[in-house]
Design a protein around this motif. Structure first.
Motif, mmCIF file in Angstrom:
data_model
loop_
_atom_site.group_PDB
_atom_site.id
_atom_site.type_symbol
_atom_site.label_atom_id
_atom_site.label_comp_id
_atom_site.label_asym_id
_atom_site.label_seq_id
_atom_site.Cartn_x
_atom_site.Cartn_y
_atom_site.Cartn_z
ATOM 1 N N ALA A 34 0.780 -1.275 -0.049
ATOM 2 C CA ALA A 34 -0.150 -0.111 -0.125
ATOM 3 C C ALA A 34 0.857 1.050 0.094
ATOM 4 O O ALA A 34 1.841 1.207 0.364
ATOM 5 C CB ALA A 34 -0.841 -0.028 1.298
ATOM 6 N N ILE A 35 0.607 2.373 -0.775
ATOM 7 C CA ILE A 35 1.309 3.318 -0.795
ATOM 8 C C ILE A 35 0.640 4.658 -0.686
ATOM 9 O O ILE A 35 -0.536 4.625 -1.358
ATOM 10 C CB ILE A 35 2.264 3.490 -2.254
ATOM 11 N N ILE A 36 0.997 5.569 0.172
ATOM 12 C CA ILE A 36 0.526 6.752 0.523
ATOM 13 C C ILE A 36 1.296 7.648 -0.709
ATOM 14 O O ILE A 36 2.217 8.063 -0.157
ATOM 15 C CB ILE A 36 0.550 7.325 1.863
ATOM 16 N N LEU A 77 -1.774 -4.049 -5.168
ATOM 17 C CA LEU A 77 -0.915 -2.804 -5.253
ATOM 18 C C LEU A 77 -2.087 -1.683 -4.974
ATOM 19 O O LEU A 77 -2.725 -1.342 -5.801
ATOM 20 C CB LEU A 77 -0.147 -2.049 -6.414
ATOM 21 N N THR A 78 -2.186 -0.928 -3.633
ATOM 22 C CA THR A 78 -3.235 -0.195 -3.202
ATOM 23 C C THR A 78 -2.471 1.260 -3.316
ATOM 24 O O THR A 78 -1.784 1.332 -2.369
ATOM 25 C CB THR A 78 -3.885 -0.605 -1.882
ATOM 26 N N LEU A 79 -3.090 1.968 -3.787
ATOM 27 C CA LEU A 79 -2.676 3.288 -4.218
ATOM 28 C C LEU A 79 -3.640 4.491 -3.364
ATOM 29 O O LEU A 79 -4.855 4.507 -3.712
ATOM 30 C CB LEU A 79 -2.425 3.955 -5.516
ATOM 31 N N TYR A 80 -3.146 5.169 -2.479
ATOM 32 C CA TYR A 80 -4.061 6.356 -1.715
ATOM 33 C C TYR A 80 -4.250 7.460 -2.677
ATOM 34 O O TYR A 80 -3.300 8.410 -2.568
ATOM 35 C CB TYR A 80 -3.735 6.439 -0.660
ATOM 36 N N ASP A 202 1.364 -5.905 3.554
ATOM 37 C CA ASP A 202 2.492 -6.603 4.130
ATOM 38 C C ASP A 202 3.474 -5.320 4.381
ATOM 39 O O ASP A 202 4.200 -5.214 5.255
ATOM 40 C CB ASP A 202 3.091 -7.371 3.416
ATOM 41 N N LEU A 203 3.460 -4.432 3.424
ATOM 42 C CA LEU A 203 4.277 -3.208 3.541
ATOM 43 C C LEU A 203 3.465 -1.835 2.919
ATOM 44 O O LEU A 203 2.638 -1.770 2.244
ATOM 45 C CB LEU A 203 5.189 -3.406 2.422
ATOM 46 N N LEU A 204 3.606 -0.955 3.915
ATOM 47 C CA LEU A 204 3.071 0.421 3.517
ATOM 48 C C LEU A 204 4.480 1.452 3.345
ATOM 49 O O LEU A 204 5.227 1.348 4.109
ATOM 50 C CB LEU A 204 2.393 1.175 4.653
ATOM 51 N N ILE A 205 4.005 2.111 2.049
ATOM 52 C CA ILE A 205 5.146 3.077 1.801
ATOM 53 C C ILE A 205 4.483 4.485 1.850
ATOM 54 O O ILE A 205 3.522 4.565 1.231
ATOM 55 C CB ILE A 205 5.729 2.791 0.264
ATOM 56 N N ARG A 206 5.231 5.462 2.413
ATOM 57 C CA ARG A 206 4.621 6.801 2.243
ATOM 58 C C ARG A 206 6.035 7.825 1.665
ATOM 59 O O ARG A 206 7.033 7.659 2.380
ATOM 60 C CB ARG A 206 4.042 7.453 3.527
#
Length: 264
Positions: A34-36, A77-80, A202-206
């Motif tokens: 997931a990505i902010i 792949l989740t995109l905010y 599993d992983l959040l990227i900001r």
């Protein structure tokens, strides 16, 4: 001579990146990333450009990161893309942001179909402008039978609202006698969230240097690894994504267990 040198440097960089990608693919790949996507406005400001120029550049980054995520074998792949709080922004900016899904999907939908990518969305779609809803629904319909990576856009999404709506549904089941209070547990709540059919991240990227979750997947991120980078979203490229994967593979995920030194 200079052009030849630049081509040589580019080839070397691409070669090094290819080696890093190959090494990462030998390790554990997060099923759900997931990505902010943060920093479009600051990217534009640094260049004396309007904020919308940063959003447009950020759209190009979405394509790059979608490509490499798919190549790496990431399942979701989740995109905010737009939060429930973003409606407070200036109308001109909101109108531009609402046009981006249509522009992105109309341009890159054939590529997504070719790559077997499935487009999905979480969030309150009904509040979106008709042209935005139409673009998203068209992409979802065109890719519904794809069984490769899921590209999940969080549009008009807010985690607290999602949790409130989930609890209302569960409360209604209890009220109707279809569920006992003692039946309510973690899995019950998870099953009523918008992401019920997806694995938890599993992983959040900001990006952009901000170190907070900003009302994004608060329940789902309970045991996710967190990666914060000062790189602004329009500058977040394949090398940045690979670096995040490399960091992820160096971490020992305990999920609350007491194994390993230094565990509380």
């Amino acid at each position: 001579m200079l052009d030849k040198l630049m081509r040589k440097k580019t080839a070397m960089s691409e070669g090094l990146l290819s080696d890093r990608i190959a090494n990462v693919k030998r390790g554990q790949i997060p099923a759900h990333v997931a990505i902010i996507m943060d920093g479009n406005g600051r990217w534009a400001k640094q260049r004396n450009l309007p904020r919308i120029a940063g959003h447009h550049e950020g759209m190009k980054t979405v394509r790059k990161i979608t490509r490499i995520a798919n190549d790496l074998g990431i399942e979701v792949l989740t995109l905010y893309a737009f939060s429930t709080e973003n409606w407070k922004r200036p109308k001109l900016e909101i109108d531009f942001l609402m046009k981006l899904p249509g522009e992105f999907l109309s341009t890159y939908l054939p590529e997504l179909i070719e790559k077997n990518v499935k487009v999905e969305m979480i969030g309150n779609v009904e509040m979106l402008p008709e042209h935005t809803k139409k673009a998203i629904r068209k992409a979802m319909e065109a890719t519904k039978d794809n069984d490769g990576m899921t590209l999940n856009f969080a549009m008009n999404y807010g985690s607290r609202l999602e949790l409130v709506e989930a609890l209302k549904k569960i409360a209604t089941l209890v009220e109707d006698g279809l569920l006992q209070v003692d039946d309510i547990d973690d899995s019950m709540i998870s099953s009523h969230l918008m992401t019920a059919h997806l694995p938890e991240p599993d992983l959040l990227i900001r990006t952009s240097g901000e170190v907070r979750l900003s009302n994004f997947m608060l329940w789902q991120l309970a045991y996710a690894e967190l990666s914060f980078t000062s790189v602004l979203w329009p500058d977040f490229d394949e090398a940045c994504m690979i670096h995040a994967m490399e960091e992820f593979q160096l971490r020992h995920r305990r999920f609350g267990s007491v194994e390993g030194e230094g565990t509380i």
